[in-house]
Scaffold this motif. Structure first.
Motif, short mmCIF file in Angstrom:
data_model
loop_
_atom_site.label_atom_id
_atom_site.label_comp_id
_atom_site.label_asym_id
_atom_site.label_seq_id
_atom_site.Cartn_x
_atom_site.Cartn_y
_atom_site.Cartn_z
N PRO A 68 -40.74 -69.80 -17.20
CA PRO A 68 -39.53 -70.00 -16.39
C PRO A 68 -39.52 -71.35 -15.65
N ASN A 69 -40.69 -71.79 -15.20
CA ASN A 69 -40.75 -73.08 -14.51
C ASN A 69 -40.35 -74.23 -15.43
N VAL A 70 -40.85 -74.21 -16.67
CA VAL A 70 -40.49 -75.27 -17.62
C VAL A 70 -39.02 -75.16 -17.98
N GLN A 71 -38.52 -73.96 -18.21
CA GLN A 71 -37.11 -73.76 -18.52
C GLN A 71 -36.23 -74.36 -17.43
N ASP A 72 -36.52 -73.99 -16.20
CA ASP A 72 -35.69 -74.46 -15.07
C ASP A 72 -35.83 -75.95 -14.84
N TYR A 73 -37.06 -76.46 -14.93
CA TYR A 73 -37.29 -77.88 -14.68
C TYR A 73 -36.60 -78.74 -15.73
N GLN A 74 -36.80 -78.42 -17.00
CA GLN A 74 -36.18 -79.21 -18.06
C GLN A 74 -34.66 -79.13 -18.00
N THR A 75 -34.14 -77.95 -17.73
CA THR A 75 -32.68 -77.80 -17.64
C THR A 75 -32.14 -78.56 -16.44
N LYS A 107 -64.75 -63.48 -24.60
CA LYS A 107 -63.29 -63.45 -24.49
C LYS A 107 -62.87 -64.87 -24.13
N LYS A 108 -62.31 -65.55 -25.12
CA LYS A 108 -61.86 -66.93 -24.91
C LYS A 108 -60.41 -66.87 -24.43
N LYS A 109 -60.14 -67.50 -23.32
CA LYS A 109 -58.78 -67.45 -22.77
C LYS A 109 -58.41 -68.84 -22.27
N MET A 110 -57.23 -69.29 -22.67
CA MET A 110 -56.72 -70.56 -22.20
C MET A 110 -55.29 -70.35 -21.74
N ILE A 111 -54.99 -70.81 -20.54
CA ILE A 111 -53.65 -70.68 -20.00
C ILE A 111 -53.12 -72.08 -19.71
N ASN A 112 -51.94 -72.36 -20.20
CA ASN A 112 -51.28 -73.61 -19.85
C ASN A 112 -49.77 -73.39 -19.86
N GLU A 113 -49.02 -74.46 -19.74
CA GLU A 113 -47.57 -74.32 -19.68
C GLU A 113 -46.95 -73.82 -20.98
N LEU A 124 -32.06 -75.89 -30.47
CA LEU A 124 -31.03 -74.92 -30.11
C LEU A 124 -30.58 -75.12 -28.66
N TRP A 125 -31.51 -75.35 -27.77
CA TRP A 125 -31.24 -75.56 -26.34
C TRP A 125 -30.28 -76.75 -26.14
N GLU A 126 -30.52 -77.82 -26.89
CA GLU A 126 -29.68 -79.01 -26.76
C GLU A 126 -28.25 -78.77 -27.22
N THR A 127 -28.04 -77.83 -28.14
CA THR A 127 -26.70 -77.58 -28.67
C THR A 127 -26.00 -76.43 -27.95
N THR A 128 -26.62 -75.88 -26.93
CA THR A 128 -26.00 -74.81 -26.14
C THR A 128 -25.84 -75.23 -24.69
N GLU A 129 -25.58 -76.51 -24.49
CA GLU A 129 -25.41 -77.08 -23.15
C GLU A 129 -26.61 -76.81 -22.27
N ASN A 130 -27.80 -76.92 -22.86
CA ASN A 130 -29.06 -76.79 -22.14
C ASN A 130 -29.22 -75.44 -21.43
N ASP A 131 -28.89 -74.39 -22.16
CA ASP A 131 -29.05 -73.03 -21.65
C ASP A 131 -30.55 -72.71 -21.58
N PRO A 134 -27.41 -82.07 -15.71
CA PRO A 134 -26.50 -83.03 -15.07
C PRO A 134 -26.10 -84.19 -16.00
N GLU A 135 -27.05 -84.67 -16.79
CA GLU A 135 -26.75 -85.74 -17.75
C GLU A 135 -25.74 -85.25 -18.79
N PHE A 136 -25.96 -84.03 -19.28
CA PHE A 136 -25.04 -83.48 -20.28
C PHE A 136 -23.66 -83.25 -19.67
#
Length: 124
Positions: free
Chosen positions: A78-85, A14-20, A62-69, A90-92
């Motif tokens: 969720p961590n990447v979503q929140d961190y990138q947003t 069972k090959k398993k790889m977990i990343n962001e 799509l994210w960039e054109t929806t005010e970074n939703d 604030p810049e947007f």
């Protein structure tokens, strides 16, 4: 990647790889009876990672054109979503009074599968 040496025989792996980018799992049955007693991970994991990156890049457009939703980054954790947003919102917000329209198009990417390296380091 190669693992070994291993004892000759039949194995259920069972090959398993977990990343962001996600969780990648592959079940595989192998037989190791020759003098080359090692297990090599094939390039399917690389292909799945490239597919996930491609999907993420489409979502970023799509994210960039929806005010970074953050909900538009569905393939991200969720961590990447929140961190990138938190970085981009604030810049947007500071610039949006000067913007009348945003257009974004993701045309795709080119990946040389012969030169891509996927490696595991520091739980990532």
């Amino acid at each position: 990647m190669s693992y070994g040496p291993v004892f000759p025989g039949s194995y259920q792996l069972k090959k398993k790889m977990i990343n962001e980018l996600g969780i990648f799992i592959k079940n595989e049955k192998i037989s190791v009876w020759s003098k080359e007693n090692s297990v090599t991970v094939d390039s399917n994991i690389q292909k799945k990672i490239v597919q996930t990156v491609h999907q993420f890049n489409q979502e970023v457009s799509l994210w960039e054109t929806t005010e970074n939703d953050p909900a538009k980054l569905t393939s991200a954790t969720p961590n990447v979503q929140d961190y990138q947003t938190s970085l981009r919102k604030p810049e947007f917000d500071a610039a949006k009074k000067y913007i009348t329209e945003i257009q974004s198009a993701y045309l795709g990417m080119i990946v040389d599968m012969d030169s891509i390296d996927i490696w595991y380091s520091g739980d990532r």
